[in-house]
Write an enzyme that holds these catalytic residues in place. Structure first.
Site, PDB file in Angstrom:
ATOM      1  CG  HIS A 244      -5.401   3.660   0.721  1.00 56.59           C
ATOM      2  ND1 HIS A 244      -5.002   2.369   0.503  1.00 56.59           N
ATOM      3  CD2 HIS A 244      -6.648   3.742   0.218  1.00 56.59           C
ATOM      4  CE1 HIS A 244      -5.965   1.701  -0.112  1.00 56.59           C
ATOM      5  NE2 HIS A 244      -6.987   2.514  -0.297  1.00 56.59           N
TER       6      HIS A 244
ATOM      7  CB  SER B 258      -9.353   0.234  -0.048  1.00 56.60           C
ATOM      8  OG  SER B 258      -8.925   0.438  -1.352  1.00 56.60           O
TER       9      SER B 258
ATOM     10  CG  ASP C  31      -2.278   0.595   0.958  1.00 58.38           C
ATOM     11  OD1 ASP C  31      -2.304   1.816   0.754  1.00 58.38           O
ATOM     12  OD2 ASP C  31      -3.304  -0.110   0.942  1.00 58.38           O
TER      13      ASP C  31
END
Ligand SMILES: *[C@@H]1O[C@H](CO)[C@@H](O)[C@H](O)[C@H]1NC(C)=O
Ligand SMILES: *[C@@H]1O[C@H](CO)[C@@H](O)[C@H](O)[C@H]1NC(C)=O
Ligand SMILES: *[C@@H]1O[C@H](CO)[C@@H](O)[C@H](O)[C@H]1NC(C)=O
Ligand SMILES: *[C@@H]1O[C@H](CO)[C@@H](O)[C@H](O)[C@H]1NC(C)=O
Ligand SMILES: *[C@@H]1O[C@H](CO)[C@@H](O)[C@H](O)[C@H]1NC(C)=O
Length: 795
Positions: free
Chosen positions: A236, A563, A164
Site C-alpha cells: 500500500h 487511498s 503509510d
C-alpha cells in the site's frame, strides 16, 4: 484492540464489502497467520494510551526526542503515587509536533490518575487504523509540457511525506533519481535509516529522500515477521508513494495490463516515507501514526499524504486530524481519503476543514472480459486475470448456493459440485476466486453488492475470475439455475480505452459520501481524483492480490480506493506549492476546489456509478481535480490559525479540547476572544447550508483574495444551476478589487421557498460562480432541510 480484524468477516449483504476488498493485503496475511498472533498481547491490563499535555507543562525541547522522553519519564515517576506506580509505565514515543505529549504503556488506573492532573488535557486509549498510474497522470492533463508541470518543474523543490506502510525501493525505478535531480530543498531535515533489509545508502537518493519507521505501537499487538524496517511488507505504501511522486517508468504494466509510462502526479517531487503500518495482517496504531506525522512535520515536508482513515467522533480525538491541524499551521498541505464505505449515507471520513478530503473516480479505461452464457447472452466481466490458459470453451455453470456457499467462502464449496465448472458467487472478496480454485473449479463469476449500481471491480485475480455488476449477476444467477447451464470467458487481458469506455470520470460506488456527520456545514468530500484501477509500484514482499497463497511478485500493481485518489492530490498540491509559494495550504485547497470540473468527457454532468444519476456535492465535493486550472484560480479562500480556532469554538469545543488541537495551553476566554462566528461562516470554498426549519434564513460570510494577474479585477456572481425551491441573496453582488486591497468579503443569505414544504426532496444543489470574464471561481452549494412531518391520519 485490533479493530481491523473485525472487518475480515465477510457476510452476504455486508455493508462494507469494498472496505474488505481493499484490505485484501491485510486479510490474506491474517488468514495465513496463526490465530494467536492476531490477538493483542495480554500484558496484564496494560495498554497504549495517548497522553495530551498542556503546553505550559510540556518540556521545552522539540527536536531532541531523547530529552523529551526523559522529561516525560520523570513526569510519570513524579505524578504516579506509590499505590499505582507498578508496573512502571513505559514511554513509546514523545511528541512535540503532531501533538503535545506522549504515548505510553499504562494500566487503566494509571491512565485515570494522569487524566485527573491539571497539566494533562486528555488521556485516550489508542485505537487501530485501517489502511485504506500510468495513465492517471495524462488523464489529469499532466504532460511534461502542461503549465503546472513546467511552472513547478514537476514539483522538484517539494518533499511529499507519505504516512503509510513504508516503501519498497529495491529494483523499483519509480524511486530512482535521475541524474539531473539535485539534492532536496535545504529546509528538509529528514533522512533514510537503515535496517538489516534496508540499505539506506543503496536505496535512498535525491528522489527517495527519507525512509523511517515507527512501529513500536504495533509490536504490542503482534510480532512483525521481520525486524523493524522502513521496507514495505504490504504494498500500500509503495503504491501510494509512487502515485504521488513516482519517477516516469516506461513500459510499466501489470501482466501486460495498462502498459505505458507509469509516473506519479508530481514526477519531479521528492518522497519521504514514514512507515507506520504493518504488512502482517494489521492496520496502523494511533501511537505509530502520530509518531510518523510528528517526525514528518519536524523533518519539514511540504505535503503530507495520509491514505488511511479513522472514524473518531470528534476532531480532538482523531490523531490524524490533530496532527494535520499542526501541520497546516506549519504550512504543510495535508490530503486524506474520504474512505471506501460508499455508497451508504454519510460515512465520509477526514472531516476537518483543514485537510483536503479526496473521493475516488474512474478514468477512461476498463479491464473487461466478455462472459458468454449458453443462452447466447454476453455480459461484461471485469478482471485483471491474465493467465495463459486458453479459455473460450463452454464449461458447466453452477450457482454457489448449490455448491455450498453463496459467496464462495474458502473451504465451504463442495469439490464434487464445483470441479471443472464455473461458479457464480453472489458477492465475494478476492479470495472467492481462490475458494473456487481450491475446490477444483474452472472459473468464477462474482456479483457485486447491490449498492454498487453500475460498478464492478476489476480485481487482481490469479485464477480465471471476473466481477460483474449486480444487475448482470442476477441474470447470470438465474441462468445458472436452469438445466445444463454453461458459460465461457471469451478472452482475458483486454483493456478498453477512450471512446470504447463509458463516460468518465464517474464517482466510484465505494467512494464515501457526505454529508459531514460531525460538522454538516463543512462539505465533505472536498474533491475527487482518479482512484479506480490505478497502476503504480508494488512491494516485492507481498503478492499483488494480497493473498498469502498467491506467490506472484510484481513491480507494478493495479489497485482501487480513495487511498489511491489521495496521493494524486498530494502530488498536485506539491507542484502548486512550488509554483505558488505564497499560498497557504487553505489557499492551495481552495484553488483545487474552485477550479474542479463537473462535466464528464461526453459533456454531461459527472455521474455517480452507484445510481447512474448525476453526482452532487455529497458525492464529488467541488468536482474532479483539474491541476492546470488550479494554477490560476483568480480568487482563493484562505483560513489561518485564528479562523480554525474560531471554527472549533463555534463547534462548542472547550478550552481543553481546543488546546489538544492547537498545542497551546487551555485559555479560558479563548472563544470570546474569537468573536461569535457560526460554523457556516468558516471561510470554506463551498457552501453546505443546513436548514433546521423551513422559515430559517441562513447567512454565511466569506472572504476572497485576488491572486489573478489583474489587481483591479471586478467579479460578478451567478449560479451554475438555477435555484429551485430556494433563494440566495449575495451581498455585495460585485467584488471590485483594487491594488491596495486584494481581499474582499461577501455574504450570502439562503432561504427556502414555500414549495419545498410539499416536495419529497430534502436536498438541493447548485454552485456559486464569481467571474471576472477570465476566471470562474466556482463554489458548490448544497442545501438540506427537514423532511415534511407526515400528517397524522385520523381513522
Ligand atoms: C549498502 O550499500 C552500499 C552502496 O551500495 C554498500 O557500499 C554497503 O556496503 C552496503 N551496506 C551493507 C550493510 O550492505
Ligand atoms: C512475539 O515474539 C516473542 C519472541 O519470539 C514471543 O515471546 C511473544 O509471545 C510473541 N508475541 C506475540 C503476540 O505473538
Ligand atoms: C430471477 O429470477 C427471480 C425468480 O424467478 C425473478 O423474480 C427475477 O426477476 C429474476 N431476475 C432477473 C434479473 O431475471
Ligand atoms: C479590504 O477590504 C476588506 C473587506 O471589504 C476590509 O475588511 C479590509 O479592512 C480592507 N483592507 C484594507 C487594507 O483596506
Ligand atoms: C402544500 O400542500 C397543501 C395540501 O395539499 C396545500 O394546502 C398547500 O397550499 C401546499 N403548499 C404549497 C406551498 O404548495
Amino acid at each position: 484492540m485490533p479493530l481491523v480484524l473485525k472487518e475480515t468477516t465477510i457476510v452476504m449483504g455486508n455493508r462494507k464489502p469494498f472496505a474488505v476488498v481493499l484490505l485484501c493485503c491485510l486479510l490474506a496475511a491474517v488468514a495465513a497467520m496463526p490465530a494467536e498472533h492476531a490477538e493483542p498481547v495480554q500484558d496484564g491490563a496494560i495498554s497504549t494510551y495517548l497522553v495530551h499535555v498542556a503546553y505550559s507543562h510540556a518540556p521545552r525541547t522539540t527536536r531532541n526526542t531523547a530529552r523529551l522522553t526523559r522529561a516525560y519519564t520523570s513526569f510519570l515517576r513524579d505524578t504516579l503515587p506509590g499505590g499505582i506506580n507498578a508496573p512502571a509505565p513505559s514511554i513509546l514515543y514523545s511528541y512535540a509536533h503532531a501533538m503535545t505529549g506522549f504515548a505510553a504503556r499504562l494500566t487503566a488506573r494509571q491512565a485515570a490518575h494522569l487524566e485527573a492532573q491539571p497539566s494533562v488535557l486528555a488521556v485516550t486509549p489508542e485505537r487501530v487504523y485501517k489502511l485504506h498510474t500510468t495513465m492517471s497522470s495524462s488523464f489529469l492533463g499532466l504532460t511534461p509540457f502542461s503549465p503546472l508541470v513546467t511552472e513547478s518543474n514537476g514539483g522538484s523543490e517539494a518533499v511529499i511525506g507519505v504516512i503509510d506502510s513504508g516503501i519498497y525501493p529495491k529494483g523499483r525505478e519509480s524511486f530512482a533519481a535521475n541524474r539531473w535531480m539535485g539534492p532536496p530543498p535545504q529546509s528538509f531535515l529528514g533522512e533514510c535509516v537503515s535496517a538489516p533489509d534496508f540499505n539506506a545508502t543503496e536505496y535512498c537518493n535525491n528522489k527517495l529522500v527519507g525512509a523511517k519507521f515507527f512501529l513500536k505501537g504495533q509490536s504490542y499487538y503482534m510480532n512483525r515477521s521481520r525486524t523493524d524496517t522502513p521496507l514495505d511488507l504490504d504494498g500500500h505504501g509503495t503504491h501510494c508513494a509512487s502515485i504521488a511522486a513516482g519517477a516516469p517508468v516506461p513500459n510499466a504494466n501489470y501482466f501486460g495490463f495498462a502498459r505505458g509510462t507509469a509516473k506519479g502526479a508530481a514526477s519531479g517531487a521528492r518522497i519521504a516515507s514514514y512507515s507506520v503500518c504493518g504488512g502482517v495482517g494489521f492496520g496502523c496504531t494511533q501511537s505509530d501514526v502520530t509518531a510518523g506525522i510528528n517526525e514528518a512535520i519536524g523533518d519539514g515536508v511540504d505535503v503530507l499524504s495520509i491514505s488511511l482513515g479513522f472514524d473518531e467522533d470528534q476532531l480532538y480525538k482523531d490523531p490524524v486530524m490533530i496532527g494535520a491541524f499542526r501541520a497546516v499551521l506549519e504550512g504543510i498541505f495535508v490530503s486524506t481519503p474520504a474512505g471506501n464505505d460508499g455508497p451508504d449515507y454519510a460515512p465520509v471520513e477526514s472531516l476537518a476543514p483543514w485537510v483536503c478530503t479526496v473521493g475516488a473516480s474512474t478514468m477512461n479505461r476498463e479491464f473487461r472480459v466478455p462472459v458468454v452464457l449458453g443462452n447466447g447472452k454476453t455480459y461484461t466481466g471485469y478482471s485483471l486475470y491474465s493467465g495463459s490458459d486458453p479459455y473460450g470453451t463452454f464449461k458447466p455453470l453452477v450457482y454457489g448456493v448449490d455448491a455450498g456457499s453463496a459467496i464462495c467462502e474458502p473451504g465451504k464449496l463442495d469439490p464434487s459440485k464445483v470441479k471443472g465448472k464455473i461458479v457464480y458467487c453472489v458477492v465475494g472478496a478476492l479470495d472467492a476466486g481462490w475458494a473456487v480454485k481450491q475446490a477444483g473449479g474452472a472459473g468464477a463469476i462474482i456479483g457485486s453488492p447491490e449498492s454498487y449500481g453500475d460498478f464492478a471491480r476489476a480485481d487482481t485475480h490469479f485464477f480465471p475470475a471476473v466481477s460483474v455488476t449486480r444487475a448482470d449477476g442476477q441474470e447470470i444467477r438465474n441462468y445458472s439455475q436452469t438445466p445444463n447451464a454453461v458459460a465461457r470467458f471469451a478472452y482475458f487481458g483486454i483493456t478498453s480505452k477512450g471512446f470504447l469506455s463509458p463516460p468518465s470520470p464517474r464517482v466510484a460506488s465505494f467512494s464515501s459520501r457526505g454529508p459531514n456527520r460531525l460538522v454538516p456545514e463543512i462539505l465533505k468530500p472536498d474533491i475527487i481524483a482518479p482512484g479506480v484501477d490505478i497502476i503504480a509500484a508494488w512491494t516485492g514482499e507481498a503478492s499483488p492480490s494480497g493473498l498469502a497463497m498467491d506467490t506472484r511478485r510484481v513491480k507494478f500493481n493495479i489497485n482501487s480506493g480513495t487511498s489511491m485518489a489521495t496521493p494524486h492530490v498530494s502530488g498536485i498540491a506539491a507542484m502548486l506549492k512550488v509554483a505558488r509559494p505564497d499560498w497557504s495550504p487553505a489557499e492551495i485547497k481552495s484553488a483545487l476546489m474552485t477550479t474542479a470540473y463537473n462535466l464528464d468527457n461526453s459533456g454531461g454532468a459527472i455521474k455517480d456509478m452507484a445510481t447512474g444519476k448525476e453526482a452532487g456535492p455529497f458525492q464529488l465535493g467541488a468536482g474532479h481535480v483539474d491541476p492546470n486550472r488550479a494554477l490560476d484560480p483568480g480568487l482563493v479562500y484562505d483560513a489561518n490559525e485564528y479562523d480554525y480556532i474560531s471554527f472549533v469554538c463555534a463547534l462548542g469545543y472547550t478550552p481543553q479540547q481546543i488546546a489538544i488541537l492547537t498545542g497551546g495551553s487551555p485559555v479560558q476566554d479563548i472563544c470570546s476572544r474569537h468573536g461569535e462566528l457560526a460554523v457556516g461562516d468558516h471561510n470554506y470554498p463551498a457552501f453546505s447550508v443546513v436548514f433546521k426549519s423551513y422559515d430559517e434564513k441562513i447567512t454565511q460570510s466569506r472572504a476572497v483574495r485576488n491572486v489573478g494577474s489583474n489587481g483591479d479585477a471586478v467579479y460578478t456572481f451567478s449560479y451554475r444551476a438555477l435555484p429551485v425551491g430556494w433563494s440566495a441573496i449575495v451581498n455585495p453582488s460585485k467584488l471590485v478589487f483594487d491594488e491596495d486591497n486584494d481581499t474582499l468579503e461577501y455574504e450570502v443569505t439562503f432561504s427556502l421557498l414555500p414549495t419545498v414544504r410539499n416536495s419529497s426532496e430534502t436536498e438541493a444543489h447548485s454552485a456559486l460562480v464569481w467571474t471576472d470574464g477570465k476566471h470562474k471561481v466556482v463554489s458548490p452549494i448544497v442545501l438540506t432541510w427537514p423532511a415534511p412531518t407526515p400528517t397524522v391520519a385520523v381513522v
